[in-house]
Motif scaffolding. Structure first.
Motif, PDB file in Angstrom:
ATOM      1  N   LYS A 274      16.291 -16.827  29.894  1.00  0.00           N
ATOM      2  CA  LYS A 274      16.495 -15.502  30.488  1.00  0.00           C
ATOM      3  C   LYS A 274      15.846 -14.426  29.617  1.00  0.00           C
ATOM      4  N   THR A 275      16.043 -14.567  28.324  1.00  0.00           N
ATOM      5  CA  THR A 275      15.484 -13.596  27.379  1.00  0.00           C
ATOM      6  C   THR A 275      13.963 -13.624  27.417  1.00  0.00           C
ATOM      7  N   GLU A 276      13.392 -14.812  27.461  1.00  0.00           N
ATOM      8  CA  GLU A 276      11.931 -14.916  27.516  1.00  0.00           C
ATOM      9  C   GLU A 276      11.388 -14.255  28.778  1.00  0.00           C
ATOM     10  N   HIS A 277      12.060 -14.445  29.902  1.00  0.00           N
ATOM     11  CA  HIS A 277      11.615 -13.791  31.143  1.00  0.00           C
ATOM     12  C   HIS A 277      11.617 -12.268  30.974  1.00  0.00           C
ATOM     13  N   TYR A 278      12.652 -11.748  30.331  1.00  0.00           N
ATOM     14  CA  TYR A 278      12.726 -10.300  30.092  1.00  0.00           C
ATOM     15  C   TYR A 278      11.550  -9.853  29.226  1.00  0.00           C
ATOM     16  N   GLU A 279      11.322 -10.589  28.137  1.00  0.00           N
ATOM     17  CA  GLU A 279      10.243 -10.209  27.221  1.00  0.00           C
ATOM     18  C   GLU A 279       8.873 -10.320  27.894  1.00  0.00           C
TER      19      GLU A 279
ATOM     20  N   LEU B  41      -0.689  -6.636  22.550  1.00  0.00           N
ATOM     21  CA  LEU B  41       0.425  -6.879  23.469  1.00  0.00           C
ATOM     22  C   LEU B  41       0.201  -8.140  24.302  1.00  0.00           C
ATOM     23  N   HIS B  42      -1.043  -8.407  24.663  1.00  0.00           N
ATOM     24  CA  HIS B  42      -1.362  -9.651  25.370  1.00  0.00           C
ATOM     25  C   HIS B  42      -1.084 -10.859  24.476  1.00  0.00           C
ATOM     26  N   GLU B  43      -1.347 -10.724  23.184  1.00  0.00           N
ATOM     27  CA  GLU B  43      -1.055 -11.815  22.251  1.00  0.00           C
ATOM     28  C   GLU B  43       0.445 -12.104  22.214  1.00  0.00           C
ATOM     29  N   ASN B  44       1.254 -11.041  22.132  1.00  0.00           N
ATOM     30  CA  ASN B  44       2.707 -11.236  22.171  1.00  0.00           C
ATOM     31  C   ASN B  44       3.133 -11.865  23.501  1.00  0.00           C
ATOM     32  N   LEU B  45       2.547 -11.386  24.589  1.00  0.00           N
ATOM     33  CA  LEU B  45       2.853 -11.917  25.914  1.00  0.00           C
ATOM     34  C   LEU B  45       2.564 -13.423  25.975  1.00  0.00           C
ATOM     35  N   GLU B  46       1.419 -13.831  25.473  1.00  0.00           N
ATOM     36  CA  GLU B  46       1.059 -15.246  25.496  1.00  0.00           C
ATOM     37  C   GLU B  46       2.026 -16.087  24.671  1.00  0.00           C
ATOM     38  N   GLU B  47       2.478 -15.570  23.543  1.00  0.00           N
ATOM     39  CA  GLU B  47       3.463 -16.304  22.740  1.00  0.00           C
ATOM     40  C   GLU B  47       4.778 -16.451  23.496  1.00  0.00           C
ATOM     41  N   GLU B  48       5.199 -15.398  24.174  1.00  0.00           N
ATOM     42  CA  GLU B  48       6.453 -15.456  24.934  1.00  0.00           C
ATOM     43  C   GLU B  48       6.331 -16.451  26.092  1.00  0.00           C
ATOM     44  N   GLU B  49       5.183 -16.457  26.754  1.00  0.00           N
ATOM     45  CA  GLU B  49       4.978 -17.409  27.847  1.00  0.00           C
ATOM     46  C   GLU B  49       5.013 -18.848  27.333  1.00  0.00           C
TER      47      GLU B  49
END
Length: 164
Positions: free
Chosen positions: A107-112, A135-143
């Protein structure tokens, strides 16, 4: 604070995710400690290290804006943390807690992912290419973290929960 421009919205959302990531550092430690399954616990520990890197990258975006990093309380993350604390008060069995920790983390990952996706889009639209790349780099890590959690959830062998 009033938000009257896309740049102010960007800053507000940046402060929000900065708060969320800082809160999640402690939560990831707790999840790792609470989880009995070694591979799941290790995943939480590894994601904590990634989160440290994400915080550092967010701080560099603040620097690009000429601002000191600031936090805006993230009610979404606070709600997810409160949900987890409520379940802990119910004294769940170890298997149940492991499964809950996995699903709560998802759930947390979806939020991030939503937060970083929106921030990256705003950065791109504002012509802030370097910030957008970060920000795309952070996004890719979260995905990637979400995919790992999904895999762990599907592979986790736990006693089925049967209603009495």
């Amino acid at each position: 604070m009033s938000v009257t421009s896309a740049k102010e919205l960007f800053t507000h959302e940046l402060e929000d995710i900065y708060y969320a990531e800082n809160e999640l550092l402690d939560v990831l430690d707790q999840l790792a400690d609470q989880t009995e399954h070694e591979e799941i616990s290790r995943a939480f520990e590894e994601h904590r290290e990634e989160t440290n890197g994400q915080i550092e990258r967010l701080e560099s975006v603040f620097e690009m804006l000429g601002q000191e990093p600031e936090q805006e309380e993230c009610e979404g993350i606070q709600g997810l943390i409160e949900e987890h604390e409520e379940l802990l008060e119910m004294d769940p069995e170890a298997d149940v807690l492991d499964v809950h920790n996995l699903t709560a983390a998802q759930k947390t990952e979806h939020y991030e992912i939503a937060a970083y996706g929106n921030l990256a889009l705003l950065a791109d639209r504002l012509g802030m290419d370097e910030a957008g790349d970060i920000l795309h780099e952070n996004l890719e890590e979260e995905e990637a973290a979400l995919e790992r959690l999904k895999t762990l959830t599907s592979e986790y062998d736990y006693e089925p929960i049967v209603a009495a």
